[in-house]
Design a protein around this motif. Structure first.
Motif, short mmCIF file in Angstrom:
data_model
loop_
_atom_site.label_atom_id
_atom_site.label_comp_id
_atom_site.label_asym_id
_atom_site.label_seq_id
_atom_site.Cartn_x
_atom_site.Cartn_y
_atom_site.Cartn_z
N UNK A 175 -1.52 12.55 6.19
CA UNK A 175 -1.91 11.81 4.95
C UNK A 175 -1.99 12.00 3.26
N UNK A 176 -1.17 11.15 2.76
CA UNK A 176 -1.04 11.80 0.93
C UNK A 176 -2.37 12.05 0.42
N UNK A 177 -3.69 12.88 0.63
CA UNK A 177 -5.36 12.59 0.53
C UNK A 177 -5.06 13.39 -0.89
N UNK A 178 -5.33 11.23 -1.56
CA UNK A 178 -5.03 10.77 -2.88
C UNK A 178 -6.09 10.21 -3.34
N UNK A 179 -7.78 10.45 -3.97
CA UNK A 179 -8.66 9.41 -3.79
C UNK A 179 -8.49 8.15 -4.36
N UNK A 180 -7.44 8.05 -5.49
CA UNK A 180 -7.27 7.00 -6.22
C UNK A 180 -6.37 5.91 -5.26
N UNK A 211 0.61 -1.27 0.13
CA UNK A 211 0.02 0.08 -0.21
C UNK A 211 0.68 1.62 0.26
N UNK A 212 1.83 1.37 0.91
CA UNK A 212 3.05 2.04 1.16
C UNK A 212 3.26 2.70 0.03
N UNK A 213 4.56 2.06 -1.18
CA UNK A 213 4.84 1.98 -2.15
C UNK A 213 3.52 2.44 -3.17
N UNK A 214 2.41 2.21 -3.57
CA UNK A 214 1.65 2.54 -4.02
C UNK A 214 1.50 4.46 -3.93
N UNK A 215 1.57 4.80 -2.31
CA UNK A 215 0.84 5.98 -2.19
C UNK A 215 2.34 6.59 -2.46
N UNK A 216 3.43 6.11 -2.82
CA UNK A 216 4.55 6.74 -2.22
C UNK A 216 4.77 6.91 -4.33
N UNK A 217 3.86 6.70 -5.28
CA UNK A 217 4.29 6.79 -6.50
C UNK A 217 4.10 8.17 -6.97
N UNK A 218 5.08 8.72 -7.62
CA UNK A 218 4.60 9.80 -8.14
C UNK A 218 5.97 10.82 -6.99
N UNK A 221 -13.28 7.18 3.36
CA UNK A 221 -12.58 7.59 2.15
C UNK A 221 -12.70 8.87 2.21
N UNK A 222 -13.96 9.77 2.35
CA UNK A 222 -14.10 10.95 2.13
C UNK A 222 -13.34 11.40 3.72
N UNK A 223 -13.56 10.79 4.58
CA UNK A 223 -12.78 11.11 6.24
C UNK A 223 -11.44 12.24 5.44
N UNK A 224 -10.56 10.99 5.01
CA UNK A 224 -9.53 10.38 4.82
C UNK A 224 -8.69 11.72 3.72
N UNK A 225 -9.79 11.43 2.74
CA UNK A 225 -9.08 12.99 1.62
C UNK A 225 -9.16 14.62 2.56
N UNK A 226 -9.98 14.28 3.37
CA UNK A 226 -9.85 16.04 4.36
C UNK A 226 -8.79 15.04 5.47
#
Length: 211
Positions: A100-105, A51-58, A91-96
């Protein structure tokens, strides 16, 4: 710190030679010394790494590393069962959540990856480690010798995608292999390199310090 007269290695104030990136900050030093390249078989921690490697992309890895405590908090320490039960409201809560990295995808992918993990017919550690290549015969002399992808990471990516995982491209999966110790990409001369002779505290011409 003193630079070794060999590219991309640094000797710290503790006398240990490290991959240069591992000496660039306290967080990186701990990660380099204690985690990166260490074989990891714990299913929860491997799911976390996916999961974290996915968040790291870019992004830079230090961005993720500094936010890892918050990621662990909001994703229930990466307990796949609890993450899989998260909803659109989560998801909506984490987007706020600015921690963390607030990336919906990527948030949605983490939840999907938890569900895909639970649906596996083999433990995730056995699945991932099944793609680990044979150990290197020699440690890389520089990061120019370290690939971005390999046939194994490409095969891992393809299989995980087939099983419903997301943000698991070949480059991301090679980074996972490095982080989980499936490959050892510590440079020759680094005290963590399995193929490096000695413990990199040695003195002499090879590790003679500048200045």
């Amino acid at each position: 710190m003193s630079v070794i007269p060999r590219p991309e290695l640094v000797v710290g104030d503790d006398g240990l030679a490290r991959c240069g990136w591992g000496a660039s900050s306290d967080e990186y030093r701990r990660y380099h010394d204690e985690e990166w390249g260490t074989p990891q078989h714990d299913p929860t921690r491997l799911f976390e790494k996916v999961c974290l490697e996915g968040f790291q992309a870019g992004l830079s890895w230090i961005t993720i590393l500094r936010r890892r405590p918050a990621f662990r908090e909001v994703f229930h320490d990466f307990d796949a069962k609890r993450v899989a039960a998260m909803t659109e409201a989560d998801v909506e809560r984490l987007l706020g959540d600015e921690r963390i990295i607030r990336h919906r995808g990527k948030i949605e992918a983490t939840i999907q990856n938890a569900r895909a993990t639970l649906a596996l017919d083999v433990p995730i550690d056995l699945l991932l480690w099944g793609f680990a290549p044979a150990p290197r015969s020699d440690a890389p002399a520089s990061f120019a010798e370290v690939p971005a992808t390999t046939p194994e990471s490409t095969a891992m990516s393809k299989e995980l995608r087939r099983r419903g995982f997301r943000f698991v491209g070949p480059t991301t999966m090679y980074a996972l292999m490095q982080a989980a110790g499936m490959v050892d990409d510590h440079l020759s001369g680094c005290f963590r390199a399995a193929a490096a002779p000695g413990d990199a505290r040695e003195s002499g011409d090879e590790l003679e310090l500048e200045g």
